[in-house]
Design an enzyme around this catalytic site. Structure first.
Site, PDB file in Angstrom:
ATOM      1  N   ASP A   1       0.807  -1.217   0.000  1.00  4.96           N
ATOM      2  CA  ASP A   1       0.000   0.000   0.000  1.00  4.96           C
ATOM      3  C   ASP A   1       0.844   1.272   0.000  1.00  4.96           C
ATOM      4  O   ASP A   1       2.063   1.218   0.187  1.00  4.96           O
ATOM      5  CB  ASP A   1      -0.948   0.000   1.214  1.00  4.96           C
ATOM      6  CG  ASP A   1      -0.260  -0.420   2.516  1.00  4.96           C
ATOM      7  OD1 ASP A   1       0.977  -0.434   2.558  1.00  4.96           O
ATOM      8  OD2 ASP A   1      -0.974  -0.730   3.492  1.00  4.96           O
TER       9      ASP A   1
ATOM     10  N   HIS B   1      -7.158  -4.537  10.253  1.00  2.00           N
ATOM     11  CA  HIS B   1      -6.961  -4.328   8.812  1.00  2.00           C
ATOM     12  C   HIS B   1      -5.671  -4.987   8.306  1.00  2.00           C
ATOM     13  O   HIS B   1      -4.711  -5.131   9.049  1.00  2.00           O
ATOM     14  CB  HIS B   1      -7.034  -2.842   8.418  1.00  2.00           C
ATOM     15  CG  HIS B   1      -5.880  -1.992   8.820  1.00  2.00           C
ATOM     16  ND1 HIS B   1      -6.032  -0.819   9.526  1.00  2.00           N
ATOM     17  CD2 HIS B   1      -4.550  -2.110   8.604  1.00  2.00           C
ATOM     18  CE1 HIS B   1      -4.847  -0.268   9.712  1.00  2.00           C
ATOM     19  NE2 HIS B   1      -3.932  -1.029   9.175  1.00  2.00           N
TER      20      HIS B   1
ATOM     21  N   GLU C   1      -9.762  -1.876   5.320  1.00  2.00           N
ATOM     22  CA  GLU C   1     -10.399  -1.661   6.609  1.00  2.00           C
ATOM     23  C   GLU C   1     -11.478  -2.724   6.859  1.00  2.00           C
ATOM     24  O   GLU C   1     -11.955  -3.355   5.911  1.00  2.00           O
ATOM     25  CB  GLU C   1     -11.012  -0.255   6.646  1.00  2.00           C
ATOM     26  CG  GLU C   1      -9.977   0.881   6.508  1.00  2.00           C
ATOM     27  CD  GLU C   1      -9.156   1.108   7.782  1.00  2.00           C
ATOM     28  OE1 GLU C   1      -9.023   0.171   8.603  1.00  2.00           O
ATOM     29  OE2 GLU C   1      -8.626   2.219   7.954  1.00  2.00           O
TER      30      GLU C   1
ATOM     31  N   ASN D   1      -7.215  -2.617  14.384  1.00  4.00           N
ATOM     32  CA  ASN D   1      -8.639  -2.892  14.130  1.00  4.00           C
ATOM     33  C   ASN D   1      -8.809  -4.081  13.178  1.00  4.00           C
ATOM     34  O   ASN D   1      -9.894  -4.330  12.662  1.00  4.00           O
ATOM     35  CB  ASN D   1      -9.353  -1.651  13.571  1.00  4.00           C
ATOM     36  CG  ASN D   1      -8.872  -1.257  12.181  1.00  4.00           C
ATOM     37  OD1 ASN D   1      -7.962  -1.873  11.632  1.00  4.00           O
ATOM     38  ND2 ASN D   1      -9.482  -0.243  11.611  1.00  4.00           N
TER      39      ASN D   1
HETATM   40  C1  GLP Z   1      -0.515   0.423   8.543  1.00  2.00           C
HETATM   41  C2  GLP Z   1      -0.175  -0.380   7.288  1.00  2.00           C
HETATM   42  C3  GLP Z   1      -0.436  -1.844   7.496  1.00  2.00           C
HETATM   43  C4  GLP Z   1       0.197  -2.304   8.798  1.00  2.00           C
HETATM   44  C5  GLP Z   1      -0.484  -1.606   9.939  1.00  2.00           C
HETATM   45  C6  GLP Z   1       0.026  -2.020  11.294  1.00  2.00           C
HETATM   46  O1  GLP Z   1      -1.821   0.857   8.589  1.00  2.00           O
HETATM   47  N1  GLP Z   1      -0.895   0.060   6.147  1.00  2.00           N
HETATM   48  O2  GLP Z   1       0.067  -2.572   6.398  1.00  2.00           O
HETATM   49  O3  GLP Z   1       0.064  -3.697   8.941  1.00  2.00           O
HETATM   50  O4  GLP Z   1      -0.258  -0.216   9.783  1.00  2.00           O
HETATM   51  O5  GLP Z   1       1.140  -1.265  11.613  1.00  2.00           O
HETATM   52  P1  GLP Z   1       2.128  -1.569  12.769  1.00  2.00           P
HETATM   53  O6  GLP Z   1       2.966  -2.693  12.319  1.00  2.00           O
HETATM   54  O7  GLP Z   1       2.912  -0.294  12.911  1.00  2.00           O
HETATM   55  O8  GLP Z   1       1.341  -1.876  13.968  1.00  2.00           O
END
Ligand code: GLP
Length: 215
Positions: free
Chosen positions: A67, A138, A143, A136
């Site tokens: 992404d 995702h 989402e 959450n």
């Molecule tokens: C972002 C990314 C996700 C990632 C998520 C969790 O929203 N788009 O791909 O998995 O955060 O992030 P973290 O690893 O910092 O908890």
């Protein structure tokens, strides 16, 4: 599904790096799906260490990131492009043309999504997808409630996600409202998925995932 339990974040990161490096070293052509966020940072550090010790070759490796935020460019330290260059790509000397990240500044975002899907398809799909988990639940930026048949698309970020990611920005207002993300179907088409989950704030989402698998 195989559940691998690690004792802590460092242990999880080492195990993850080993799985990824095994693919890289044992296959003569590999397409990786890569994730950003805090979770994979140490996994990437181990991959860098391995490169420094063994001069691991990345010429047969192609990568597709999950992404990118809409509206911020490659030189912005909050862009996922910048993240990947600084946290992995520069250090492992992977040729730039073999790495792919959606362009969040594309004039025609819909076209950008279609073209991204095409590129993944033309490379024969993703062999190993590295995934993180949002608090959450995702994946990528899909989402909760996103349909399972989605391909790469523009997603409107929920307030929860914007707040969770605000820690990287100066203010909440600076956090983009939209992102380009591979769809759930794009992700599920991968040959193998490595979902990395660490931290107490993820436990509810992980429990839900494991419980739903039992049903
Ligand atoms: C972002 C990314 C996700 C990632 C998520 C969790 O929203 N788009 O791909 O998995 O955060 O992030 P973290 O690893 O910092 O908890």
């Amino acid at each position: 599904m195989r559940l691998i339990t690690a004792t802590n974040y460092t242990d999880m990161s080492k195990l993850a790096a080993e799985i990824i490096l095994k693919r890289i070293k044992e296959t003569n052509k590999v397409t990786l799906g890569l994730a950003t966020g805090s979770t994979p940072i140490e996994t990437y550090k181990y991959m860098i260490e391995d490169y420094q010790q063994n001069k691991t070759d990345y010429h047969h490796v192609t990568t597709f990131n999950l992404d990118e935020y809409v509206g911020i460019g490659p030189t912005d330290p909050n862009s996922y492009y910048y993240f990947m260059q600084t946290k992995l790509f520069n250090a492992i000397h992977i040729p730039e043309q073999q790495t792919h990240i959606p362009n969040g500044l594309a004039k025609d975002l819909r076209q950008e999504c279609i073209a991204y899907e095409e590129k993944i398809k033309n490379h024969g799909g993703i062999d190993l997808q590295v995934l993180g988990l949002g608090s959450n639940g995702h994946i990528g930026f899909n989402e909760p409630g996103t349909k399972f048949d989605t391909r790469t698309h523009v997603e409107q970020l929920t307030e929860t996600t914007r707040r969770a990611n605000a820690r990287f920005f100066n203010t909440l207002e600076e956090v983009p409202t939209h992102a380009i993300t591979m769809g759930i179907d794009t992700i599920l088409q991968s040959d193998e998925i490595l979902l990395l989950v660490s931290g107490e704030e993820k436990s509810a989402a992980l429990t839900q995932l494991l419980e739903s698998k039992k049903k």
